[in-house]
Scaffold this motif. Structure first.
Motif, PDB file in Angstrom:
ATOM      1  N   LEU A 142       0.853  -1.182   0.000  1.00 10.34           N
ATOM      2  CA  LEU A 142       0.000   0.000   0.000  1.00 10.34           C
ATOM      3  C   LEU A 142       0.891   1.235   0.000  1.00 10.34           C
ATOM      4  O   LEU A 142       1.788   1.346   0.840  1.00 10.34           O
ATOM      5  N   THR A 143       0.673   2.136  -0.936  1.00 11.70           N
ATOM      6  CA  THR A 143       1.376   3.418  -0.887  1.00 11.70           C
ATOM      7  C   THR A 143       0.358   4.496  -0.549  1.00 11.70           C
ATOM      8  O   THR A 143      -0.816   4.396  -0.905  1.00 11.70           O
ATOM      9  N   THR A 144       0.816   5.513   0.163  1.00 13.84           N
ATOM     10  CA  THR A 144      -0.051   6.623   0.539  1.00 13.84           C
ATOM     11  C   THR A 144       0.770   7.895   0.673  1.00 13.84           C
ATOM     12  O   THR A 144       1.916   7.853   1.124  1.00 13.84           O
ATOM     13  N   ASN A 145       0.186   8.988   0.249  1.00 11.34           N
ATOM     14  CA  ASN A 145       0.827  10.286   0.452  1.00 11.34           C
ATOM     15  C   ASN A 145       0.536  10.820   1.844  1.00 11.34           C
ATOM     16  O   ASN A 145       1.253  11.661   2.346  1.00 11.34           O
ATOM     17  N   ASP A 146      -0.537  10.336   2.458  1.00  9.69           N
ATOM     18  CA  ASP A 146      -0.980  10.872   3.745  1.00  9.69           C
ATOM     19  C   ASP A 146      -1.527   9.735   4.607  1.00  9.69           C
ATOM     20  O   ASP A 146      -2.713   9.418   4.541  1.00  9.69           O
ATOM     21  N   SER A 147      -0.673   9.136   5.431  1.00 14.39           N
ATOM     22  CA  SER A 147      -1.107   7.999   6.248  1.00 14.39           C
ATOM     23  C   SER A 147      -2.092   8.420   7.336  1.00 14.39           C
ATOM     24  O   SER A 147      -2.779   7.567   7.903  1.00 14.39           O
ATOM     25  N   SER A 148      -2.212   9.715   7.613  1.00 14.67           N
ATOM     26  CA  SER A 148      -3.188  10.154   8.612  1.00 14.67           C
ATOM     27  C   SER A 148      -4.619   9.948   8.107  1.00 14.67           C
ATOM     28  O   SER A 148      -5.564   9.986   8.894  1.00 14.67           O
ATOM     29  N   ARG A 149      -4.791   9.737   6.809  1.00 16.17           N
ATOM     30  CA  ARG A 149      -6.117   9.474   6.244  1.00 16.17           C
ATOM     31  C   ARG A 149      -6.477   7.996   6.281  1.00 16.17           C
ATOM     32  O   ARG A 149      -7.505   7.582   5.763  1.00 16.17           O
ATOM     33  N   MET A 150      -5.612   7.203   6.922  1.00 13.30           N
ATOM     34  CA  MET A 150      -5.887   5.774   7.067  1.00 13.30           C
ATOM     35  C   MET A 150      -6.428   5.520   8.467  1.00 13.30           C
ATOM     36  O   MET A 150      -6.003   6.147   9.424  1.00 13.30           O
ATOM     37  N   THR A 151      -7.360   4.587   8.576  1.00 15.85           N
ATOM     38  CA  THR A 151      -7.958   4.296   9.868  1.00 15.85           C
ATOM     39  C   THR A 151      -6.959   3.580  10.778  1.00 15.85           C
ATOM     40  O   THR A 151      -6.101   2.824  10.313  1.00 15.85           O
ATOM     41  N   ALA A 152      -7.094   3.826  12.080  1.00 13.55           N
ATOM     42  CA  ALA A 152      -6.206   3.188  13.053  1.00 13.55           C
ATOM     43  C   ALA A 152      -6.259   1.663  12.981  1.00 13.55           C
ATOM     44  O   ALA A 152      -5.203   1.019  13.026  1.00 13.55           O
ATOM     45  N   PRO A 153      -7.442   1.043  12.852  1.00 11.90           N
ATOM     46  CA  PRO A 153      -7.461  -0.421  12.770  1.00 11.90           C
ATOM     47  C   PRO A 153      -6.673  -0.970  11.574  1.00 11.90           C
ATOM     48  O   PRO A 153      -6.216  -2.103  11.600  1.00 11.90           O
TER      49      PRO A 153
END
Length: 184
Positions: A142-153
């Protein structure tokens, strides 16, 4: 048996999932920094583990996260493991069963994950798959520019995301290797 190739996951008008062949990833002629070292580490861990191994690569555009993901996916592809690009926000039993029916180790590549899976519900729909409930040998990149937009679970369990690599900028080794190349 699914041929060792690159595929995109698609949905037909009737809602059925299928795979469509796509062009293979390509890598630049020269790679700087610790991409090879990190790739080898991820591949060793994946080889040693059964079930699902999740890799989350986060950081700014151009920082190297997609390059690392491609390097890992291509190495496995050369070893006979198909790669499936997931660019649609699908999850749940239908998706999990579809993947299980492939019946062989696979690499799933979710580029810009937070844009495709842009809601808490769509991200949480992947938890069962990443938990390894379905008997699948799989590397999920998984790549992401903004991991804060991913849910904690999604990211709080090593069983789901085994590697979480944050790219905050270019590494020292990258800068030094690139500078040496310019000077020579």
């Amino acid at each position: 048996r699914l041929a060792a190739d690159s595929y995109a996951l698609k949905i037909d008008p009737a809602g059925e999932l299928y795979l469509e062949r796509i062009a293979r990833f390509s890598l630049p002629d020269e790679i700087y920094g610790d991409i090879d070292k990190m790739s080898d580490r991820i591949l060793r861990s994946y080889s040693d583990r059964s079930g699902v191994t999740g890799v989350l690569l986060s950081g700014e555009k151009g920082s190297g996260k997609t390059l690392l993901g491609k390097k890992v996916a291509l190495t496995l592809l050369e070893q006979g493991q198909p790669m499936i690009a997931v660019n649609i926000g699908i999850s749940g039993d239908k998706f999990n069963i579809f993947l299980q029916k492939i019946g062989q180790p696979i690499t799933l590549f979710f580029d810009e994950f937070e844009k495709t899976y842009d809601s808490r519900e769509s991200q949480n729909g992947l938890l069962t798959l990443l938990d390894g409930v379905y008997p699948i040998k799989m590397l999920a990149i998984l790549t992401t520019n903004d991991s804060s937009r991913m849910t904690a679970p999604m990211i709080d369990r090593p069983g789901r995301i085994y590697y979480k690599i944050d790219y905050t900028g270019l590494s020292y080794s990258f800068i030094m290797e690139y500078a040496e190349k310019l000077v020579s």
